[in-house]
Structure formats: structure tokens, C-alpha cells
Write an enzyme that holds these catalytic residues in place. Sequence first.
Site, short mmCIF file in Angstrom:
data_model
loop_
_atom_site.label_atom_id
_atom_site.label_comp_id
_atom_site.label_asym_id
_atom_site.label_seq_id
_atom_site.Cartn_x
_atom_site.Cartn_y
_atom_site.Cartn_z
CB ALA A 66 29.78 -5.15 11.75
N GLY A 112 33.45 -1.72 11.08
CA GLY A 112 34.22 -2.91 10.71
C GLY A 112 34.95 -2.74 9.38
CD GLU A 115 36.52 -2.20 14.20
OE1 GLU A 115 35.42 -2.57 13.74
OE2 GLU A 115 36.81 -2.29 15.40
CD GLU A 135 32.42 0.86 15.24
OE1 GLU A 135 32.82 2.05 15.24
OE2 GLU A 135 32.92 -0.02 14.53
N1 COA Z 1 24.89 -2.87 8.02
C1 COA Z 1 23.82 -3.30 7.34
N2 COA Z 1 23.34 -2.70 6.25
C2 COA Z 1 23.97 -1.59 5.85
C3 COA Z 1 25.08 -1.06 6.52
C4 COA Z 1 25.54 -1.76 7.66
N3 COA Z 1 26.61 -1.36 8.33
N4 COA Z 1 25.49 0.06 5.90
C5 COA Z 1 24.66 0.23 4.84
N5 COA Z 1 23.74 -0.76 4.82
C6 COA Z 1 22.65 -0.95 3.86
C7 COA Z 1 21.48 -0.01 4.13
O1 COA Z 1 20.65 -0.54 5.16
C8 COA Z 1 20.82 0.02 2.78
O2 COA Z 1 20.10 -1.18 2.62
P1 COA Z 1 18.59 -1.14 2.01
O3 COA Z 1 18.73 -0.51 0.65
O4 COA Z 1 18.18 -2.57 1.97
O5 COA Z 1 17.79 -0.28 2.96
C9 COA Z 1 22.00 -0.03 1.82
O6 COA Z 1 23.09 -0.58 2.56
C10 COA Z 1 22.41 1.34 1.30
O7 COA Z 1 22.68 2.17 2.40
P2 COA Z 1 22.01 3.62 2.61
O8 COA Z 1 22.04 3.93 4.07
O9 COA Z 1 20.68 3.67 1.92
O10 COA Z 1 23.04 4.52 1.82
P3 COA Z 1 23.31 6.08 2.05
O11 COA Z 1 24.15 6.52 0.89
O12 COA Z 1 22.07 6.82 2.34
O13 COA Z 1 24.22 6.15 3.39
C11 COA Z 1 26.00 5.44 4.88
C12 COA Z 1 25.51 5.60 3.41
C13 COA Z 1 27.31 4.68 4.84
C14 COA Z 1 26.22 6.82 5.50
C15 COA Z 1 24.93 4.67 5.69
O14 COA Z 1 24.58 3.46 4.98
C16 COA Z 1 25.36 4.27 7.07
O15 COA Z 1 25.41 5.10 7.96
N6 COA Z 1 25.66 2.96 7.29
C17 COA Z 1 25.99 2.44 8.58
C18 COA Z 1 27.39 2.84 8.99
C19 COA Z 1 27.72 2.31 10.36
O16 COA Z 1 27.19 2.73 11.36
N7 COA Z 1 28.66 1.34 10.39
C20 COA Z 1 29.15 0.79 11.61
C21 COA Z 1 28.46 -0.48 11.92
S1 COA Z 1 29.07 -1.14 13.44
#
Ligand code: COA
Length: 260
Positions: A66, A112, A115, A135
Site C-alpha cells: 500500500a 498490500g 495481499e 507491516e
Molecule cells: N509506498 C509508497 N512508496 C513506495 C512503496 C510503498 N509501499 N514502496 C516503494 N515506494 C517508492 C519509494 O518511496 C521510492 O520512491 P522515490 O524514488 O520517490 O523515493 C520508489 O518507490 C523506489 O523504492 P526504493 O525504496 O528506492 O527501492 P529499493 O530498491 O531501494 O527498495 C523495497 C525496494 C521494496 C525493499 C522498498 O521500496 C520498501 O521497503 N518498500 C516498502 C515495502 C513495505 O513496507 N510495504 C508494505 C506497506 S504497508
Amino acid sequence: MPYNNILSESQNGLTTITINRPSKLNALNSATIKELHQAFKDADEDKNTKVIIITGSGKKAFVAGADISEFADYSVAEGEKLASDGQALLFDFVANLSTPVIAAINGFALGGGLELAMAAHFRVASDNAKMGLPEVSLGVIPGYGGTQRLPQLIGKGRAMEMIMTAGMIDAQKALDCGLVNHITTSEELIGLAEKIASKIMRNSSVAIAAAITAINSGYEDGENGYDTEVSQFGNCFGTADFKEGTTAFLEKRRAAFPGE
Ligand code: COA
């Protein structure tokens, strides 16, 4: 309807819906959830669509969760509404569609995203896929059905560990524990999903819809899946597909199901 966050393409009985926010790793904001609802609804109502594939654009992510930026300052009431609206519009909606939905997990499927993949009727994954429900690392729990569907798919103990550790599993582990049915290379992922879809399309869409209803019924509170099976089984006998399927068998030819 023109979409800003997704792509939807239909041909040869298949509708492929692609979440298309690669710069945000296809994170699900509320606009994307609404568009997905509409695209799934349209595909389900389209008599020509026999199978739906849901995937993410780009090589890196199916859906990274999400959209955290959208809900970071929500209140208790807003948090509850976020989960209930999302479940009604997308996650339960997809799980209960009559048209089979295959999730093609092409990279990260987190929160999400996992999910959504779990709401699909089954999943295939690329060998670089990573799946998890992180989460609790954000101080919240899965709110789009993850606390229910993950234990249903992989068992309670494994789900407890995955959710408590906020850890990710790779595609091979997901295959080993039944979270995904098949893994393949990124390049071959959509082809594999399409191959499975073409096998599904040979069968009666009416009977498949009845099977989805019966299978899901066993996981619904207050419903008896065996009773649902009996009534759905009975209903099939009144369909043109059943007439055609049994007649074709007896005539030693391939059935041409009317889908009615
Ligand atoms: N919500 C909003 N933005 C998200 C996102 C999320 N769940 N997951 C990734 N993004 C965005 C990042 O903020 C980044 O945006 P920016 O370039 O404007 O800063 C872009 O997507 C790329 O992500 P980034 O984190 O730079 O990539 P990465 O390869 O370093 O890491 C992940 C990849 C998936 C490990 C990392 O993005 C992450 O942990 N995301 C969140 C996962 C999460 O907790 N999901 C559950 C949400 S309830």
C-alpha cells in the site's frame, strides 16, 4: 474508462491488468485501487474474458505494498476505513470474482502487494520475486486480508513467523510452502500464466465460477462449504455448458462450451 495507474488489455479470452506505477514500485494508492476495481469489474462482466492475469509493470516489482505516503498520518477511524474500503473494493472483490484471476508476481510482492496476489485465485512467480508482509515493521498489521489469507495458504505457524518477523521469502521458498504454484524466469512469467490460462479456457466458465464459489465458501464464516458444493453441483445440471460437456464426451468430440 481511461486509466492513469494501470493498463488493461484484452485479447483471445484473456484480460491482462498491469499496475503501472513503476517509479513507486507499483505501490497501491487509493486511485490505483479504484482503477483496479473498475478494471476487474469490467473484465468480469465481459463475456469474452475467460481468465484475468494481474501483474506489475517493470522488472522490479509486482506491488511493493500500500502507498505508505498516503496513510502515514491517518487517524484510527481513517485506518479502519482504509482497510474496509480496500477489502470491499479490491481484495474480497477479486477473491470472489466468477472469472479466474491469476497473479503473475514479477518481483517484490510486499504488504498490500502480497495481499493482492493472495486474493487472486492462484499465483505464479518469477525466480527473482520476493514476498512478505512487512507491516509490523511500520507499526501496523496487514489490513487487506493478509492475516487471514496467508495462514490459509501456508499454514498458521509459517504465517505467524512471516508476519512477526516482517521478513521476505524468495520464490523458491514461496513455491515450497504453497504460496505460489509455479516459478519461472522473469522473461517467461507472462507466457507461463498465459499457458495456464489457455488450459482453463478450454473448460466450462460456468462450472469454473461454481467451483470458485464452492471453494471460497469453506473459508467464509457461517457458511458450510460442503452444503455450498451440493447446491452449486446441482445448479450445474441446469446449464447449457453441462449439456454440451456431457454430450461432447458421449459423442467423443471436444466440447464447445456456450458459457451459459
Ligand atoms: N509506498 C509508497 N512508496 C513506495 C512503496 C510503498 N509501499 N514502496 C516503494 N515506494 C517508492 C519509494 O518511496 C521510492 O520512491 P522515490 O524514488 O520517490 O523515493 C520508489 O518507490 C523506489 O523504492 P526504493 O525504496 O528506492 O527501492 P529499493 O530498491 O531501494 O527498495 C523495497 C525496494 C521494496 C525493499 C522498498 O521500496 C520498501 O521497503 N518498500 C516498502 C515495502 C513495505 O513496507 N510495504 C508494505 C506497506 S504497508
